[in-house]
Design a protein around this motif. Structure first.
Motif, PDB file in Angstrom:
ATOM      1  N   ASP A  40      -4.339   4.261 -10.460  1.00 56.49           N
ATOM      2  CA  ASP A  40      -5.545   3.572  -9.968  1.00 56.49           C
ATOM      3  C   ASP A  40      -5.157   2.293  -9.227  1.00 56.49           C
ATOM      4  OD1 ASP A  40      -7.139   5.526 -11.074  1.00 56.49           O
ATOM      5  OD2 ASP A  40      -7.680   4.339 -12.856  1.00 56.49           O
ATOM      6  N   ARG A  43      -3.599   3.240  -5.872  1.00 56.69           N
ATOM      7  CA  ARG A  43      -4.639   3.655  -4.925  1.00 56.69           C
ATOM      8  C   ARG A  43      -5.314   2.416  -4.318  1.00 56.69           C
ATOM      9  NH1 ARG A  43      -5.733   7.721  -7.240  1.00 56.69           N
ATOM     10  NH2 ARG A  43      -6.878   6.902  -9.019  1.00 56.69           N
ATOM     11  N   LEU A  44      -5.663   1.454  -5.160  1.00 55.40           N
ATOM     12  CA  LEU A  44      -6.291   0.221  -4.675  1.00 55.40           C
ATOM     13  C   LEU A  44      -5.341  -0.533  -3.733  1.00 55.40           C
ATOM     14  CD1 LEU A  44      -8.638  -1.797  -4.780  1.00 55.40           C
ATOM     15  CD2 LEU A  44      -7.570  -2.781  -6.817  1.00 55.40           C
ATOM     16  N   GLU A  46      -2.837   0.704  -1.898  1.00 51.92           N
ATOM     17  CA  GLU A  46      -2.641   1.427  -0.632  1.00 51.92           C
ATOM     18  C   GLU A  46      -3.898   1.421   0.229  1.00 51.92           C
ATOM     19  OE1 GLU A  46       0.236   1.992   0.498  1.00 51.92           O
ATOM     20  OE2 GLU A  46       1.175   1.472  -1.408  1.00 51.92           O
ATOM     21  N   GLU A  47      -5.079   1.478  -0.399  1.00 53.72           N
ATOM     22  CA  GLU A  47      -6.313   1.364   0.376  1.00 53.72           C
ATOM     23  C   GLU A  47      -6.412  -0.018   1.022  1.00 53.72           C
ATOM     24  OE1 GLU A  47      -9.353   2.372  -2.434  1.00 53.72           O
ATOM     25  OE2 GLU A  47      -8.918   4.528  -2.318  1.00 53.72           O
ATOM     26  N   SER A  48      -5.986  -1.030   0.294  1.00 53.53           N
ATOM     27  CA  SER A  48      -5.991  -2.395   0.838  1.00 53.53           C
ATOM     28  C   SER A  48      -5.004  -2.507   1.991  1.00 53.53           C
ATOM     29  CB  SER A  48      -5.621  -3.402  -0.253  1.00 53.53           C
ATOM     30  OG  SER A  48      -6.578  -3.368  -1.287  1.00 53.53           O
ATOM     31  N   ARG A  49      -3.841  -1.908   1.848  1.00 51.71           N
ATOM     32  CA  ARG A  49      -2.834  -1.916   2.908  1.00 51.71           C
ATOM     33  C   ARG A  49      -3.386  -1.222   4.164  1.00 51.71           C
ATOM     34  NH1 ARG A  49       2.208  -2.692   1.680  1.00 51.71           N
ATOM     35  NH2 ARG A  49       1.987  -1.750  -0.378  1.00 51.71           N
ATOM     36  N   GLU A  50      -4.067  -0.085   3.972  1.00 50.88           N
ATOM     37  CA  GLU A  50      -4.635   0.644   5.108  1.00 50.88           C
ATOM     38  C   GLU A  50      -5.717  -0.168   5.806  1.00 50.88           C
ATOM     39  OE1 GLU A  50      -5.831   4.443   3.583  1.00 50.88           O
ATOM     40  OE2 GLU A  50      -3.761   5.017   3.123  1.00 50.88           O
ATOM     41  N   ARG A  51      -6.549  -0.863   5.037  1.00 52.94           N
ATOM     42  CA  ARG A  51      -7.605  -1.688   5.643  1.00 52.94           C
ATOM     43  C   ARG A  51      -7.003  -2.847   6.420  1.00 52.94           C
ATOM     44  NH1 ARG A  51     -12.163  -3.186   1.506  1.00 52.94           N
ATOM     45  NH2 ARG A  51     -13.098  -3.976   3.415  1.00 52.94           N
ATOM     46  N   PRO A  60       0.115   1.222   8.356  1.00 55.33           N
ATOM     47  CA  PRO A  60       0.134   0.686   6.995  1.00 55.33           C
ATOM     48  C   PRO A  60       1.536   0.355   6.488  1.00 55.33           C
ATOM     49  CG  PRO A  60      -1.425   2.475   7.126  1.00 55.33           C
ATOM     50  CD  PRO A  60      -0.697   2.443   8.449  1.00 55.33           C
TER      51      PRO A  60
END
Length: 141
Positions: A40, A43-44, A46-51, A60
């Motif tokens: 979890d 995931r948070l 990597e999502e932050s890195r993508e944003r 990313p």
């Protein structure tokens, strides 16, 4: 009304950034772990890195999170130094650099780098002509 002006040390969070940070702080887990809580957290992360990459217009994999300015400066200066062409050893640096940069450059000087200092005037401005003249053949500036 009090006005905070030391944004070089820390900048107050925008309300939406504070809210996102508080939400993220509820996720507990080591992002390098394989258990559910770790995944979890991963995931948070990597999502932050993508944003961040989308906002910056990069991939990313090019987004590196650090703990602060000193670590960022050290990573950038050391990284550029170690990626330099082998026939370059000069670092161009203004005389009024932040101590984090100076400390990192001093470590490189001890390891064989040479310094091309750029003087600053009484307002800490550099002469762009002098700066430009110091650049040819430098490893980094």
């Amino acid at each position: 009304m009090q006005h905070y002006l030391d944004h070089a040390a820390t900048t107050p969070l925008r309300p939406e950034a504070r809210s996102a940070w508080l939400d993220a702080s509820e996720t507990v887990g080591n992002a390098s772990s394989t258990h559910g809580a770790g995944q979890d957290a991963r995931r948070l992360l990597e999502e932050s890195r993508e944003r961040a990459a989308a906002v910056l217009g990069c991939d990313p994999i090019e987004v590196v999170f650090t703990s602060g300015g000193t670590e960022s400066i050290n990573l950038a200066v050391q990284g550029l130094w170690h990626a330099r062409p082998v026939d370059t050893d000069a670092i161009v640096m203004p005389d009024a650099e932040h101590h984090a940069t100076v400390d990192t450059v001093e470590a490189l000087l001890a390891a064989g780098a040479t310094l091309r200092a750029v003087p600053v005037d009484r307002t800490a401005a550099i002469d762009l002509g002098v700066f430009s003249a110091r650049l040819p053949g430098a490893a980094l500036a």
